[in-house]
Enzyme design. Structure first.
Site, PDB file in Angstrom:
ATOM      1  N   PRO A  88       0.821  -1.216   0.000  1.00  0.00           N
ATOM      2  CA  PRO A  88       0.000   0.000   0.000  1.00  0.00           C
ATOM      3  C   PRO A  88       0.854   1.265   0.000  1.00  0.00           C
ATOM      4  O   PRO A  88       0.343   2.358  -0.239  1.00  0.00           O
ATOM      5  CB  PRO A  88      -0.820  -0.118   1.294  1.00  0.00           C
ATOM      6  CG  PRO A  88      -0.153  -1.143   2.128  1.00  0.00           C
ATOM      7  CD  PRO A  88       0.648  -2.013   1.216  1.00  0.00           C
ATOM      8  N   GLU A 115       2.950  -7.251   8.621  1.00  0.00           N
ATOM      9  CA  GLU A 115       3.058  -5.788   8.600  1.00  0.00           C
ATOM     10  C   GLU A 115       3.921  -5.282   7.449  1.00  0.00           C
ATOM     11  O   GLU A 115       4.258  -4.112   7.395  1.00  0.00           O
ATOM     12  CB  GLU A 115       3.631  -5.291   9.934  1.00  0.00           C
ATOM     13  CG  GLU A 115       2.676  -5.428  11.102  1.00  0.00           C
ATOM     14  CD  GLU A 115       1.340  -4.730  10.871  1.00  0.00           C
ATOM     15  OE1 GLU A 115       1.348  -3.514  10.644  1.00  0.00           O
ATOM     16  OE2 GLU A 115       0.310  -5.416  10.915  1.00  0.00           O
ATOM     17  N   ARG A 153      -4.000  -8.602 -20.376  1.00  0.00           N
ATOM     18  CA  ARG A 153      -4.907  -8.054 -21.397  1.00  0.00           C
ATOM     19  C   ARG A 153      -4.169  -7.218 -22.440  1.00  0.00           C
ATOM     20  O   ARG A 153      -4.664  -7.007 -23.539  1.00  0.00           O
ATOM     21  CB  ARG A 153      -5.995  -7.176 -20.755  1.00  0.00           C
ATOM     22  CG  ARG A 153      -6.964  -7.922 -19.887  1.00  0.00           C
ATOM     23  CD  ARG A 153      -7.997  -6.977 -19.317  1.00  0.00           C
ATOM     24  NE  ARG A 153      -8.829  -6.354 -20.347  1.00  0.00           N
ATOM     25  CZ  ARG A 153      -9.799  -6.966 -21.000  1.00  0.00           C
ATOM     26  NH1 ARG A 153     -10.076  -8.225 -20.734  1.00  0.00           N
ATOM     27  NH2 ARG A 153     -10.499  -6.323 -21.918  1.00  0.00           N
ATOM     28  N   ASP A 168     -12.129  -0.711 -23.544  1.00  0.00           N
ATOM     29  CA  ASP A 168     -11.981  -0.794 -22.087  1.00  0.00           C
ATOM     30  C   ASP A 168     -11.931   0.602 -21.477  1.00  0.00           C
ATOM     31  O   ASP A 168     -11.358   1.512 -22.057  1.00  0.00           O
ATOM     32  CB  ASP A 168     -10.637  -1.461 -21.716  1.00  0.00           C
ATOM     33  CG  ASP A 168     -10.717  -2.975 -21.705  1.00  0.00           C
ATOM     34  OD1 ASP A 168     -11.823  -3.501 -21.886  1.00  0.00           O
ATOM     35  OD2 ASP A 168      -9.665  -3.601 -21.519  1.00  0.00           O
TER      36      ASP A 168
HETATM   37  N1  ADE Z   1      -0.823  -5.127   0.164  1.00  0.00           N
HETATM   38  C1  ADE Z   1      -1.669  -4.658   1.108  1.00  0.00           C
HETATM   39  N2  ADE Z   1      -2.404  -3.661   0.638  1.00  0.00           N
HETATM   40  C2  ADE Z   1      -2.023  -3.466  -0.658  1.00  0.00           C
HETATM   41  C3  ADE Z   1      -2.421  -2.561  -1.666  1.00  0.00           C
HETATM   42  N3  ADE Z   1      -3.356  -1.639  -1.470  1.00  0.00           N
HETATM   43  N4  ADE Z   1      -1.820  -2.653  -2.872  1.00  0.00           N
HETATM   44  C4  ADE Z   1      -0.852  -3.572  -3.080  1.00  0.00           C
HETATM   45  N5  ADE Z   1      -0.441  -4.446  -2.157  1.00  0.00           N
HETATM   46  C5  ADE Z   1      -1.012  -4.401  -0.962  1.00  0.00           C
END
Ligand code: ADE
Length: 250
Positions: A88, A115, A153, A168
């Site tokens: 993330p 984590e 794709r 798309d």
């Molecule tokens: N791992 C945990 N959350 C994630 C996300 N939003 N994007 C990519 N990998 C992740």
């Protein structure tokens, strides 16, 4: 193209690789996906892949050694030019990134759990950190599947009819146009007549106009590379501040 995925849960990813467009791409050799489990690269009896964070705090952190060794085991099979960590904290994936990634010959995708991974992996081993959106998943496996499917794709020969990709959402920098299928009228709502006309130029124009309409309504941030024709189509739509209630609520 070859993708090596490092994951503690290969069983999450494996079934999705057998189905639909992606399954066919793999069967036809247009794409190769290999799954490796970092646990198989541990040296201790308990096959330890994680440990408590230095400095304290909740959760566990994925250790350097098993992931490093797993990546090194790919030498000779993967160029290791692109080692992508799903996280993330990464750069947010969009169609442009997908197209760039699709031009690579190979890549390694690292799925983190717990984590996250020891920062030294991010700094020394990983070349790109990619997020699929501003939310937190329990692991990178579903994110890896998103990346693999979006890339597949874009590979020549994967999607049977190129028009499918061509229409798309995001391929032309906008959301996709609305689509309809039989019957021509359903519960009093009929398909726009132009789509039944057989006039392909008129149909293309209608679709572009509707794509622009829905994009301006829902994702105006995407409308930053308009052609003169796009501007004209938007002008024809006019100012739709008086929208039907459903659209206004979005
Ligand atoms: N791992 C945990 N959350 C994630 C996300 N939003 N994007 C990519 N990998 C992740």
């Amino acid at each position: 193209m070859r993708i090596d995925v490092l994951t503690l849960f290969p069983e999450v990813i494996a079934p999705a690789l057998t189905l639909g467009v992606l399954g066919r791409a793999l069967d036809n050799g247009l794409l190769t996906v290999c799954l490796e489990n970092p646990r198989d690269f541990t040296k201790d009896r308990h096959k330890t892949v994680d440990d408590a964070p230095y400095g304290g705090g909740a959760g566990m952190v994925m250790k350097c050694e098993p992931l490093y060794t797993a990546v090194e085991s790919l030498i000779g099979r993967n160029s290791l030019e692109h080692i992508v960590l799903l996280s993330p904290r990464g750069r947010r994936l969009d169609q442009q990134m997908v197209m760039e990634m699709a031009s690579w010959t190979d890549m390694v995708l690292i799925c983190a759990r717990y984590e996250g991974v020891d920062e030294r992996l991010s700094q020394d081993l990983v070349t790109d950190e990619v997020s699929i959106g501003d939310y937190v998943l329990s692991g990178g496996e579903t994110a890896a599947l998103v990346v693999i499917e979006a890339i597949s794709r874009m590979l020549p020969g994967v999607v049977g009819r190129w028009e499918s990709v061509d229409t798309d959402s995001f391929f032309h920098g906008t959301l996709g146009p609305p689509q309809y299928t039989r019957p021509p009228c359903f519960r009093g709502v009929c398909v726009p007549e132009v789509l039944l006309s057989g006039d392909h130029a008129a149909i293309d124009r209608f679709r572009r106009k509707e794509a622009l309409r829905v994009t301006r309504l829902r994702r105006p941030d995407l409308l930053n590379a308009l052609t003169e024709e796009d501007r004209q189509l938007l002008a024809e739509i006019g100012d739709e501040t008086q929208l039907p209630e459903k659209e206004n609520e979005r």
